[in-house]
Design a protein around this motif. Structure first.
Motif, PDB file in Angstrom:
ATOM      1  N   HIS A   1      -2.862   1.588   1.951  1.00 48.39           N
ATOM      2  CA  HIS A   1      -1.953   2.510   2.639  1.00 48.39           C
ATOM      3  C   HIS A   1      -2.389   3.917   2.255  1.00 48.39           C
ATOM      4  O   HIS A   1      -2.837   4.151   1.123  1.00 48.39           O
ATOM      5  N   GLU A   2      -2.253   4.863   3.185  1.00 47.11           N
ATOM      6  CA  GLU A   2      -2.710   6.237   2.877  1.00 47.11           C
ATOM      7  C   GLU A   2      -1.906   6.878   1.753  1.00 47.11           C
ATOM      8  O   GLU A   2      -2.422   7.758   1.058  1.00 47.11           O
ATOM      9  N   GLN A   3      -0.644   6.482   1.575  1.00 53.80           N
ATOM     10  CA  GLN A   3       0.083   6.990   0.414  1.00 53.80           C
ATOM     11  C   GLN A   3      -0.636   6.583  -0.864  1.00 53.80           C
ATOM     12  O   GLN A   3      -0.727   7.353  -1.821  1.00 53.80           O
TER      13      GLN A   3
ATOM     14  N   PRO B   1      -0.413   9.817  11.572  1.00 57.36           N
ATOM     15  CA  PRO B   1       0.257   8.948  10.599  1.00 57.36           C
ATOM     16  C   PRO B   1      -0.484   8.824   9.278  1.00 57.36           C
ATOM     17  O   PRO B   1       0.137   8.669   8.224  1.00 57.36           O
ATOM     18  N   GLY B   2      -1.821   8.865   9.298  1.00 56.87           N
ATOM     19  CA  GLY B   2      -2.559   8.807   8.042  1.00 56.87           C
ATOM     20  C   GLY B   2      -2.212   9.984   7.154  1.00 56.87           C
ATOM     21  O   GLY B   2      -2.019   9.834   5.936  1.00 56.87           O
TER      22      GLY B   2
ATOM     23  N   THR C   1       0.588  11.977   7.499  1.00 60.57           N
ATOM     24  CA  THR C   1       2.001  11.977   7.115  1.00 60.57           C
ATOM     25  C   THR C   1       2.274  10.932   6.038  1.00 60.57           C
ATOM     26  O   THR C   1       3.148  11.125   5.187  1.00 60.57           O
ATOM     27  N   ASN C   2       1.529   9.830   6.040  1.00 62.21           N
ATOM     28  CA  ASN C   2       1.666   8.852   4.953  1.00 62.21           C
ATOM     29  C   ASN C   2       1.258   9.438   3.615  1.00 62.21           C
ATOM     30  O   ASN C   2       1.711   8.983   2.555  1.00 62.21           O
ATOM     31  N   THR C   3       0.379  10.430   3.643  1.00 58.55           N
ATOM     32  CA  THR C   3      -0.151  11.022   2.414  1.00 58.55           C
ATOM     33  C   THR C   3       0.718  12.149   1.877  1.00 58.55           C
ATOM     34  O   THR C   3       0.576  12.564   0.725  1.00 58.55           O
TER      35      THR C   3
ATOM     36  N   THR D   1       3.786  12.341   0.866  1.00 58.35           N
ATOM     37  CA  THR D   1       4.559  12.058  -0.347  1.00 58.35           C
ATOM     38  C   THR D   1       3.710  12.265  -1.596  1.00 58.35           C
ATOM     39  O   THR D   1       4.154  12.877  -2.578  1.00 58.35           O
TER      40      THR D   1
ATOM     41  N   THR E   1       4.179  -0.302  -3.488  1.00 57.30           N
ATOM     42  CA  THR E   1       2.716  -0.240  -3.353  1.00 57.30           C
ATOM     43  C   THR E   1       2.048  -1.494  -3.887  1.00 57.30           C
ATOM     44  O   THR E   1       0.894  -1.464  -4.309  1.00 57.30           O
TER      45      THR E   1
END
Length: 525
Positions: free
Chosen positions: A47-49, A74-75, A77-79, A81, A436
């Motif tokens: 996941h990019e997070q 989305p990649g 915005t996932n990051t 955080t 995660t």
């Protein structure tokens, strides 16, 4: 012909980047064109997070910027955080993303992964967000990012490259010459601080995450002043086992009393954030009146009043203060004051938290010099209140500052790849671990020998306790965890379940001996 994507890889190599974390997609494949033949290794999270948290852990463990490649929309915005956590904790992180083709930007035409204003959104989180629209702009964008990391309070930096730009010719691009930016320390501020120090009878030092690289200078000044040194959560590991060390939170009454009784406080690299100084939200922490602040960020210095503010790197400022005092020493009964504060703080945290701290101390004893990466879980909360780690910079977690759950597993993977010779332990609760959990696969892919220790109390126990304390019937705090042993084994990891904390020492040593990622679950009533 060299493309802009290939030139980017060459520039990153020139700046010493050896690892990038990311998930390739159709919007970033041009960034990968030169990656396979470069010396840079690519780690694929689930996941990019996770990519962002891995870059964070890599940076904290190595002292070098962590780098993530993510797709448009989305990649990225996932990051966000992970970037917000890095900004809260001053962690150098470079996030490079794609963005839709230049003619489509801001028009709302419904293209894949389209955002109304991706650059504007990132400018709210990153220290800097730049768009590269032609080859000549690339060296400057990369140079600016690394200049920020080297010369000011670090944090996340973002560079985006449009889809129609990545594949354009970029022959002959070279890194820009490094600018020598000499930070001029205010001599008047140093002189005023030295004067205050000479007048003080009971000095005290507060050391935060900004002092992590300043152990020798910090101890030198503390010893000269005979001053106790209180370390925040991000400063733990400094002055391990020293008589002047107080590895306890300023949220504790015992530590607040020590600070209040000092007639001078020198604060190095700490922002006085409430998660360190007022985690119970009682509002009882009072900023010392006779305060000397040292910080690399002028804006940060302006947020809290001080008698003297010194804009400088912690190492330089502490050394200058020590030099300004000459050969004079003093006896301020510092060791006795520190010992009394330690004993009172240990008593104050109570028997339950003392048992949880002892579990963390078991990790330290079994694996000396380890890097312990924490998530928001009970033993991490307890150890943030009181725990003395044996490696500077070797204790960090997301339970302070931004407080992102799920930080521990991917950040530990990044740390293990950054410092392969050090034992790395991820200490996570079953709740945060599920955020995660799939990154177990990334650890296996990367051969990152992280020991994942899961503190399983079947739910969000800390939140449940807070609800009960507030007279609220607990709701939503008992998500059923999976059988983490079966999950770990499904990924091919060695896994073990413990019901007795006394067996942790042997389990840790056994896991370390495998030199592979392993999981230990501790079931807690």
């Amino acid at each position: 012909m060299t493309t802009i994507g290939e030139a980017l890889i060459e520039l990153l190599e020139a700046y010493g980047v050896d690892t990038v974390f990311g998930i390739p997609g159709v919007h970033t494949i041009e960034l990968y064109r030169g990656l396979a033949r470069s010396k840079i290794r690519h780690i694929t999270p689930r996941h990019e997070q996770g990519a962002g948290f891995m870059a964070d852990g890599y940076a904290r463990a190595s002292g070098r910027p962590g780098v993530a490649f993510v797709i448009t929309g989305p990649g990225l915005t996932n990051t966000i955080t992970a970037m917000a956590q890095a900004r809260a904790d001053s962690v150098p992180m470079l996030v490079i993303s794609g963005v839709n083709a230049t003619p489509t930007l801001g028009k709302g035409l419904g293209y894949l992964h389209e955002l109304p204003d991706q650059l504007g959104m990132m400018a709210k989180v990153a220290l800097s967000s730049k768009r590269v629209t032609e080859a000549a702009e690339l060296p400057g964008a990369v140079s600016e990012a690394f200049e920020i990391f080297a010369t000011r309070r670090p944090g996340p930096v973002h560079i985006e490259i449009p889809l129609d730009v990545m594949g354009r010719p970029a022959d002959g691009l070279k890194p820009l010459p490094k600018r020598e930016i000499a930070q001029v320390v205010d001599e008047t501020a140093i002189a005023e601080a030295v004067h205050l120090i000479r007048e003080a009878k009971r000095p005290l030092i507060l050391a935060g995450g900004g002092a992590k690289g300043a152990e020798a200078a910090l101890f030198g000044l503390a010893e000269k002043l005979d001053a106790p040194v209180v370390t925040t959560a991000n400063g733990r590991g400094l002055l391990h086992g020293r008589g002047l060390s107080v590895p306890a939170s300023p949220s504790l009454k015992a530590v607040r009393c020590l600070i209040a009784n000092a007639d001078l406080v020198i604060a190095a690299g700490t922002e006085f954030g409430p998660t360190d100084y007022d985690m119970y939200g009682d509002g009882d922490f009072v900023l010392p009146k006779n305060l000397i602040r040292i910080d690399i960020d002028g804006a940060q210095l302006g947020r809290r009043p001080a008698a003297v503010s010194i804009l400088a790197d912690a190492v330089e400022a502490l050394e200058r203060l020590k030099a300004g005092l000459g050969s004079e020493g003093r006896s301020a009964e510092g060791a006795a004051r520190a010992k009394a504060a330690r004993e009172a703080a240990w008593e104050e945290i109570g028997p339950t938290m003392r048992e949880q701290v002892k579990a963390v101390e078991t990790i330290r004893a079994a694996l000396p010099g380890s890097i312990i990466v924490g998530d928001s879980t009970q033993p991490v909360y307890a150890a943030n209140l009181y725990y003395d780690h044996d490696r500077p910079g070797g204790w960090f977690n997301a339970a302070t500052g931004y407080g992102a759950l799920g930080y521990g597993p991917p950040a530990a993977i990044g740390a293990a790849l950054a410092v392969p010779d050090a034992p790395v332990v991820c200490l996570s609760g079953d709740g945060g671990f599920q955020f995660t959990l799939p990154e177990l696969g990334a650890a296996l892919d990367a051969n990152a020998p992280v020991i994942f220790v899961v503190w399983n109390n079947r739910g969000y126990r800390e939140i449940e306790t807070s609800m009960l304390d507030a007279g609220i019937e607990p709701v939503g705090v008992s998500p059923v965890p999976p059988d983490v042993l079966l999950v770990a084994q499904a990924y091919g990891l060695q896994a073990e379940r413990l019901s007795d904390i006394g067996a942790l020492d042997g389990a840790l040593k056994k896991a370390r001996s495998t030199a592979k990622p392993c999981l230990i679950e501790i079931t807690v009533e």
